[in-house]
Structures are given as C-alpha cells and as structure tokens.
Design an enzyme around this catalytic site. Structure first.
Site, PDB file in Angstrom:
ATOM      1  N   ILE A  19      43.854  60.267  11.427  1.00  0.00           N
ATOM      2  CA  ILE A  19      43.219  58.780  11.855  1.00  0.00           C
ATOM      3  C   ILE A  19      42.081  59.139  12.830  1.00  0.00           C
ATOM      4  O   ILE A  19      42.036  60.026  13.556  1.00  0.00           O
ATOM      5  CB  ILE A  19      44.416  57.993  12.125  1.00  0.00           C
ATOM      6  CG1 ILE A  19      45.062  58.620  13.511  1.00  0.00           C
ATOM      7  CG2 ILE A  19      45.277  57.716  11.242  1.00  0.00           C
ATOM      8  CD1 ILE A  19      46.069  57.863  13.913  1.00  0.00           C
ATOM      9  N   ASP A  20      41.348  58.108  13.104  1.00  0.00           N
ATOM     10  CA  ASP A  20      40.161  58.293  13.759  1.00  0.00           C
ATOM     11  C   ASP A  20      40.707  58.486  15.311  1.00  0.00           C
ATOM     12  O   ASP A  20      41.653  58.030  15.622  1.00  0.00           O
ATOM     13  CB  ASP A  20      39.252  57.021  13.811  1.00  0.00           C
ATOM     14  CG  ASP A  20      38.498  56.814  12.403  1.00  0.00           C
ATOM     15  OD1 ASP A  20      38.504  57.865  11.601  1.00  0.00           O
ATOM     16  OD2 ASP A  20      38.552  55.608  11.919  1.00  0.00           O
ATOM     17  N   LYS A  21      39.534  58.998  16.155  1.00  0.00           N
ATOM     18  CA  LYS A  21      39.718  58.987  17.572  1.00  0.00           C
ATOM     19  C   LYS A  21      40.320  57.899  18.189  1.00  0.00           C
ATOM     20  O   LYS A  21      41.549  57.945  19.165  1.00  0.00           O
ATOM     21  CB  LYS A  21      38.432  59.589  18.187  1.00  0.00           C
ATOM     22  CG  LYS A  21      38.563  59.699  19.730  1.00  0.00           C
ATOM     23  CD  LYS A  21      37.222  60.099  20.211  1.00  0.00           C
ATOM     24  CE  LYS A  21      37.457  60.192  21.790  1.00  0.00           C
ATOM     25  NZ  LYS A  21      35.834  60.306  22.482  1.00  0.00           N
TER      26      LYS A  21
END
Length: 304
Positions: free
Chosen positions: A136-138
C-alpha cells in the site's frame, strides 16, 4: 547483465528513443536517459542521444546492468502486529511509512522494522522486499500481509491473483456521491505525461475494478468503503479522481485546495484470506488512524 535487441517497427517511426524504451521496459524516462548516457544503448552499434528519433528497421541494442547488491538492515522501529503465526503476519502499517526499501531509501521502511522483529521471511521477492506479498502507498495506512516462508508467500500470492483475497478500505472523498454504491471499471496505466503518476488510459494499461459503498455523508464530503477486485498501483486514488470525487488530502490526485492532513485519507481497514497451512478463512480489521478519526469528528460536529 542482460542484452537485448529491438528492431523498430513502422508504428514507432520518428519516436524518440528514450520514450520508446521507457514504454517498452516500463522504465522511467530518466533511467533510460541514464542508460543512454552510460553507453548501454546503441543504434546500429553506435551511441545516440536521448532525443534520437528512431527509423524503421533500426536495430537497438539494449544492455541492462545487473542491479547493485544491497543489504537491508533490521531497525528497531515499533510496528503494530495484528496477528502472527509461523507462516505469516498481519501488520497495521502507519501513515508515512514506505513498505520496502529502494535504491537511495534503504532505511525506515516497514521491511526494516519487520526484519528486526522476525529474521525469517519469504525470499521470493528478493533482498529488498522479503516477505512482501502486496503493498500500500506510503501515506495510506492499514493492513498488510507478510509471508514468513516461500510456501505461505506462494499461497497468498495465488489468492491475490485469483481475486479470492478480500481487501476493504475506508476513504474520505470530496463531494457527495450521487449513488450509494457502484463499480468503477476503468483500466489503469502509467500517465504518458508524468511517469510518477497513474491514469485511466489505454496506453500500457491493465484492467482495474473498484467497488464502492457510501458509509456516511457530510455537507461537502463522503465517507466511502472501497473494495478491490484488482490491485493496480494507486488504484482507489485514481478511480475516485476519475469519477470526480478525489480522496481528501491526496497530494497527487486530489484537488489543490484540500485539507492539509499530511496525505490521503485512505485506510486499509479489513482483509480476508485463506490461511496457507490450515485452510481456515481468516478476517482481520483495524481502526482508522487518529488523524482520520479527528477529521471525521470535526465534520460530524459541523453537521450538528
């Protein structure tokens, strides 16, 4: 080191060589330009510049050097482990944490933290991404699966591939949706104008399907639940922008005037999968992060 030859076809006549190769290899334009500068890309055996426009039947030789061998260090970074056994972990990743190291960013990631807690992880994804089954994104928070061995990794990866893993997210989006639920079916690929962004495009795109359901409406915002049928990069963020309801706080796909909350209000709150050893169907949930809860509380207060 890999060495390949590409023969230019008629449809690519007069295309810049850096663009042609960035599309062909899914590399950034800057990486291709660096390869050209270092003499790793030749046309008819001769060096060229990045702006060279290819001709039909040009023979392009591409030499891709082996990746630098990198060591990932274990770091004593606190992480929230929702579940753990001998095969896997379910971790609640905080906002602001990158999932795995990359060149130039080898510390402070989830992988560094997990390695401190657990030395034995699946090696299928290599030294920089041990145990990482999906990402998942930062600035997206929430649940991630970590595989401790290759058997578990292969099982979980296959479940993701055949879409039997259920992943549900909560997102706060701009505006009020016209429908209480729906499906966004729109292919996602690299943005041809900006390689760091994804977009709804027919250019090197892959099928992408997101289902959404309205959970709560506010005056100018809506809390939605999104479930993924596919797992493309930035999928929910791109799809919500596509239907003109971008995620609040999203610096890449959101409105210029949005809440300053340090990143998109997107949280992977539930995951369901079949355990690779016991075949038990397991579901885990986690609470929204405090910054998300605070925004919802303020919106609810304004509604009173």
């Amino acid at each position: 080191m890999t060495r390949e030859e590409i023969i230019v076809k008629e449809e690519h006549q007069n295309t810049r060589i850096d663009k042609l190769l960035s599309d062909a290899y899914d590399f950034s334009r800057s990486r291709v330009q660096s390869l050209i500068k270092d003499g790793h890309i030749l046309v008819q055996g001769n060096p060229v510049k990045a702006n060279y426009k290819v001709k039909v039947d040009d023979v392009i030789t591409v030499v891709i050097p082996d990746d630098e061998v990198l060591e990932v260090e274990a770091e004593n970074i606190p992480i929230e482990i929702v579940y753990e056994d001998s095969d896997l972990m379910v971790i609640n990743k905080p906002r602001g944490m990158v999932v795995h190291p990359a060149v130039g960013n080898l510390k402070g990631t989830l992988v560094n933290a997990v390695l401190y807690h657990c030395k034995d992880l699946s090696g299928i994804n290599g030294v920089l991404r041990p145990g990482i089954v999906h990402r998942i994104d930062k600035d997206t928070s929430g649940l991630l699966l970590i595989a401790k061995n290759d058997k578990a990794h292969l099982s979980l990866s296959e479940q993701l591939k055949d879409k039997s893993v259920s992943r549900k997210y909560k997102a706060l989006v701009h505006g009020v949706l016209e429908h209480d639920y729906g499906t966004i079916d729109a292919p996602i690929g690299r943005d041809v104008k900006d390689r760091k962004r994804m977009a709804i495009t027919e250019h090197n795109s892959k099928d992408a399907i997101t289902h959404f359901k309205v959970l709560e409406c506010f005056h100018d915002y809506t809390l939605v639940e999104c479930s993924l049928e596919t797992g493309r990069t930035h999928q929910i963020r791109v799809h919500m922008q596509y239907i003109k309801h971008p995620i609040v706080g999203d610096p890449t796909y959101g409105y210029r005037k949005t809440m300053d909350v340090g990143g998109q209000l997107l949280h992977a709150y539930e995951i369901t999968f079949v355990h690779p050893s016991t075949n038990e169907r397991m579901t885990f949930q986690c609470e929204l992060p405090q910054v998300f809860l605070d925004v919802l509380h303020n919106l609810e207060t304004e509604e009173l």
